[in-house]
Design a protein around this motif. Sequence first.
Motif, PDB file in Angstrom:
ATOM      1  N   GLU A 183       0.839  -1.209   0.000  1.00  0.00           N
ATOM      2  CA  GLU A 183       0.000   0.000   0.000  1.00  0.00           C
ATOM      3  C   GLU A 183       0.872   1.256   0.000  1.00  0.00           C
ATOM      4  O   GLU A 183       1.967   1.249   0.564  1.00  0.00           O
ATOM      5  CB  GLU A 183      -0.910   0.008   1.229  1.00  0.00           C
ATOM      6  N   ASP A 184       0.386   2.328  -0.616  1.00  0.00           N
ATOM      7  CA  ASP A 184       1.155   3.574  -0.686  1.00  0.00           C
ATOM      8  C   ASP A 184       1.372   4.185   0.692  1.00  0.00           C
ATOM      9  O   ASP A 184       2.455   4.693   0.998  1.00  0.00           O
ATOM     10  CB  ASP A 184       0.439   4.588  -1.596  1.00  0.00           C
ATOM     11  N   ASP A 185       0.335   4.157   1.516  1.00  0.00           N
ATOM     12  CA  ASP A 185       0.415   4.702   2.873  1.00  0.00           C
ATOM     13  C   ASP A 185       1.111   3.674   3.765  1.00  0.00           C
ATOM     14  O   ASP A 185       0.616   2.554   3.942  1.00  0.00           O
ATOM     15  CB  ASP A 185      -0.992   4.995   3.393  1.00  0.00           C
ATOM     16  N   TYR A 186       2.256   4.056   4.336  1.00  0.00           N
ATOM     17  CA  TYR A 186       3.034   3.104   5.144  1.00  0.00           C
ATOM     18  C   TYR A 186       2.204   2.505   6.269  1.00  0.00           C
ATOM     19  O   TYR A 186       2.286   1.303   6.544  1.00  0.00           O
ATOM     20  CB  TYR A 186       4.269   3.805   5.714  1.00  0.00           C
ATOM     21  N   SER A 187       1.383   3.312   6.892  1.00  0.00           N
ATOM     22  CA  SER A 187       0.620   2.834   8.045  1.00  0.00           C
ATOM     23  C   SER A 187      -0.475   1.849   7.655  1.00  0.00           C
ATOM     24  O   SER A 187      -1.011   1.141   8.520  1.00  0.00           O
ATOM     25  CB  SER A 187       0.007   4.017   8.803  1.00  0.00           C
ATOM     26  N   GLU A 188      -0.820   1.796   6.368  1.00  0.00           N
ATOM     27  CA  GLU A 188      -1.846   0.862   5.909  1.00  0.00           C
ATOM     28  C   GLU A 188      -1.273  -0.484   5.484  1.00  0.00           C
ATOM     29  O   GLU A 188      -2.013  -1.396   5.112  1.00  0.00           O
ATOM     30  CB  GLU A 188      -2.627   1.483   4.741  1.00  0.00           C
ATOM     31  N   LYS A 189       0.037  -0.614   5.530  1.00  0.00           N
ATOM     32  CA  LYS A 189       0.661  -1.868   5.132  1.00  0.00           C
ATOM     33  C   LYS A 189       0.403  -2.946   6.178  1.00  0.00           C
ATOM     34  O   LYS A 189       0.055  -2.665   7.321  1.00  0.00           O
ATOM     35  CB  LYS A 189       2.173  -1.666   4.946  1.00  0.00           C
ATOM     36  N   SER A 190       0.594  -4.201   5.768  1.00  0.00           N
ATOM     37  CA  SER A 190       0.452  -5.341   6.669  1.00  0.00           C
ATOM     38  C   SER A 190       1.792  -6.065   6.795  1.00  0.00           C
ATOM     39  O   SER A 190       2.638  -6.010   5.893  1.00  0.00           O
ATOM     40  CB  SER A 190      -0.611  -6.316   6.147  1.00  0.00           C
ATOM     41  N   MET A 191       1.969  -6.755   7.921  1.00  0.00           N
ATOM     42  CA  MET A 191       3.179  -7.535   8.157  1.00  0.00           C
ATOM     43  C   MET A 191       3.028  -8.896   7.461  1.00  0.00           C
ATOM     44  O   MET A 191       2.380  -9.799   7.960  1.00  0.00           O
ATOM     45  CB  MET A 191       3.410  -7.725   9.658  1.00  0.00           C
TER      46      MET A 191
ATOM     47  N   LEU B  10       7.552  -0.230  21.568  1.00  0.00           N
ATOM     48  CA  LEU B  10       7.791  -0.935  20.321  1.00  0.00           C
ATOM     49  C   LEU B  10       7.216  -2.349  20.376  1.00  0.00           C
ATOM     50  O   LEU B  10       7.173  -2.967  21.444  1.00  0.00           O
ATOM     51  CB  LEU B  10       9.295  -0.998  20.028  1.00  0.00           C
ATOM     52  N   THR B  11       6.789  -2.866  19.219  1.00  0.00           N
ATOM     53  CA  THR B  11       6.140  -4.175  19.129  1.00  0.00           C
ATOM     54  C   THR B  11       6.992  -5.147  18.327  1.00  0.00           C
ATOM     55  O   THR B  11       7.449  -4.803  17.232  1.00  0.00           O
ATOM     56  CB  THR B  11       4.767  -4.038  18.450  1.00  0.00           C
ATOM     57  N   PRO B  12       7.208  -6.370  18.806  1.00  0.00           N
ATOM     58  CA  PRO B  12       7.924  -7.373  18.012  1.00  0.00           C
ATOM     59  C   PRO B  12       7.164  -7.702  16.732  1.00  0.00           C
ATOM     60  O   PRO B  12       5.938  -7.903  16.779  1.00  0.00           O
ATOM     61  CB  PRO B  12       7.985  -8.601  18.944  1.00  0.00           C
ATOM     62  N   PRO B  13       7.844  -7.785  15.588  1.00  0.00           N
ATOM     63  CA  PRO B  13       7.136  -8.033  14.334  1.00  0.00           C
ATOM     64  C   PRO B  13       6.517  -9.420  14.257  1.00  0.00           C
ATOM     65  O   PRO B  13       5.496  -9.612  13.586  1.00  0.00           O
ATOM     66  CB  PRO B  13       8.229  -7.847  13.269  1.00  0.00           C
ATOM     67  N   HIS B  14       7.107 -10.411  14.948  1.00  0.00           N
ATOM     68  CA  HIS B  14       6.539 -11.759  14.892  1.00  0.00           C
ATOM     69  C   HIS B  14       5.220 -11.856  15.650  1.00  0.00           C
ATOM     70  O   HIS B  14       4.498 -12.848  15.516  1.00  0.00           O
ATOM     71  CB  HIS B  14       7.542 -12.795  15.421  1.00  0.00           C
ATOM     72  N   ASP B  15       4.892 -10.824  16.436  1.00  0.00           N
ATOM     73  CA  ASP B  15       3.614 -10.815  17.147  1.00  0.00           C
ATOM     74  C   ASP B  15       2.463 -10.306  16.284  1.00  0.00           C
ATOM     75  O   ASP B  15       1.296 -10.399  16.701  1.00  0.00           O
ATOM     76  CB  ASP B  15       3.702  -9.936  18.404  1.00  0.00           C
ATOM     77  N   ILE B  16       2.768  -9.741  15.113  1.00  0.00           N
ATOM     78  CA  ILE B  16       1.709  -9.112  14.305  1.00  0.00           C
ATOM     79  C   ILE B  16       1.684  -9.671  12.888  1.00  0.00           C
ATOM     80  O   ILE B  16       1.268  -8.983  11.952  1.00  0.00           O
ATOM     81  CB  ILE B  16       1.866  -7.578  14.275  1.00  0.00           C
TER      82      ILE B  16
ATOM     83  N   GLY C 274       0.576 -10.984   9.551  1.00  0.00           N
ATOM     84  CA  GLY C 274      -0.695 -10.911   8.859  1.00  0.00           C
ATOM     85  C   GLY C 274      -1.563  -9.721   9.244  1.00  0.00           C
ATOM     86  O   GLY C 274      -2.631  -9.522   8.649  1.00  0.00           O
ATOM     87  N   LYS C 275      -1.131  -8.926  10.194  1.00  0.00           N
ATOM     88  CA  LYS C 275      -1.940  -7.802  10.661  1.00  0.00           C
ATOM     89  C   LYS C 275      -1.484  -6.486  10.034  1.00  0.00           C
ATOM     90  O   LYS C 275      -0.328  -6.336   9.646  1.00  0.00           O
ATOM     91  CB  LYS C 275      -1.847  -7.675  12.181  1.00  0.00           C
ATOM     92  N   LYS C 276      -2.425  -5.526   9.959  1.00  0.00           N
ATOM     93  CA  LYS C 276      -2.049  -4.169   9.555  1.00  0.00           C
ATOM     94  C   LYS C 276      -1.161  -3.565  10.638  1.00  0.00           C
ATOM     95  O   LYS C 276      -1.410  -3.752  11.837  1.00  0.00           O
ATOM     96  CB  LYS C 276      -3.287  -3.294   9.338  1.00  0.00           C
ATOM     97  N   ILE C 277      -0.153  -2.818  10.204  1.00  0.00           N
ATOM     98  CA  ILE C 277       0.846  -2.342  11.164  1.00  0.00           C
ATOM     99  C   ILE C 277       0.453  -1.041  11.859  1.00  0.00           C
ATOM    100  O   ILE C 277       1.122  -0.616  12.803  1.00  0.00           O
ATOM    101  CB  ILE C 277       2.215  -2.158  10.477  1.00  0.00           C
ATOM    102  N   ARG C 278      -0.632  -0.407  11.414  1.00  0.00           N
ATOM    103  CA  ARG C 278      -0.994   0.923  11.926  1.00  0.00           C
ATOM    104  C   ARG C 278      -0.982   0.978  13.451  1.00  0.00           C
ATOM    105  O   ARG C 278      -0.412   1.903  14.050  1.00  0.00           O
ATOM    106  CB  ARG C 278      -2.387   1.321  11.407  1.00  0.00           C
ATOM    107  N   GLU C 279      -1.608   0.012  14.107  1.00  0.00           N
ATOM    108  CA  GLU C 279      -1.738   0.048  15.567  1.00  0.00           C
ATOM    109  C   GLU C 279      -0.447  -0.346  16.286  1.00  0.00           C
ATOM    110  O   GLU C 279      -0.361  -0.224  17.512  1.00  0.00           O
ATOM    111  CB  GLU C 279      -2.867  -0.885  16.017  1.00  0.00           C
ATOM    112  N   TYR C 280       0.552  -0.799  15.535  1.00  0.00           N
ATOM    113  CA  TYR C 280       1.756  -1.344  16.163  1.00  0.00           C
ATOM    114  C   TYR C 280       3.019  -0.566  15.801  1.00  0.00           C
ATOM    115  O   TYR C 280       4.119  -0.988  16.130  1.00  0.00           O
ATOM    116  CB  TYR C 280       1.913  -2.815  15.752  1.00  0.00           C
TER     117      TYR C 280
END
Length: 294
Positions: free
Chosen positions: A104-112, A164-170, A172-178
């Motif tokens: 996605e163009d918006d970084y915050s809308e990307k998913s892990m 900060l949030t570990p990436p392995h915890d998210i 498949g999730k959108k990264i916005r909240e993390y």
Amino acid sequence: MKYIVILGDGMADYPVPQLDNKTPLQYAKKPNMDYLARHGVLGLVKTIPDGLAPGSDVANLSVMGYDPLKYYTGRSPLEAISMGIDLGINDVAFRCNLVTLSEEDDYSEKSMIDYSSDEISTEEGAQLIEALNSQLRLQDINFYPGVSYRHCMVWRNAPHDYNLTPPHDISGKKIREYLPKGKDAGILLQLMQKSYEILKSHKVNVDRIKRGLRPANSIWLWGAGTKPSLSSFYEKYHIKGSVISAVDLVKGLGICMGLKTINVEGATGNINTNYKGKADAALNELKSGQDFVY
């Protein structure tokens, strides 16, 4: 007396439908482990004190006999020390994963998509970290190459207000909240955003996509911490010991405790590793006069 601790970090896993709802460890053929279980002494140990997040850093400290509530200062400084990075008392080390994010163009809308970028090779990872260092390095911020997707960033005389949030915890999730949060988190988020612009078209990732592999198109910063001060393992237990692991976290713990760290060719820190080489190295350490191998 000789002591061997074999730490199956994360081995328990979860039940898998394709394995008759057994965990991989339940399903595996493991006659030697089964023999030890039948003829040895079994027990449960709580390795994560109340109030601390569960993770390899805290758990390994506990297993080695060091109270995490007293000694734990974060995961990344242990990895930094293993990599030979000299940390000052006011420096903060960050784990710097090379991850695959959606496009996605918006970084915050990307998913892990993948916190390990398809277990990117150490050689490819080093090229990407070198590119980031040449374009993102600041006077007080530097990137250091590690193994596979596991790298390090050090911020000299850094502030400390970020969550900060570990990436392995998210996965498949959108990264916005993390994304990094806190008064001093802005620079961290900027570095992550800029890394995407640099890495998405890097020749290493262009080649990986052609080979059907996921690109390492962003860094993810987490696990921040300052240099720990651990007492000597020998002074604590009066036995000489060695650590055998390809994981910088465990090697860093060993170095901080004054244990001898052993490098084994073909050891990777993941499932495709040189198990026999590690076992042979452990036996060689005991034959060479060490009392304890972890």
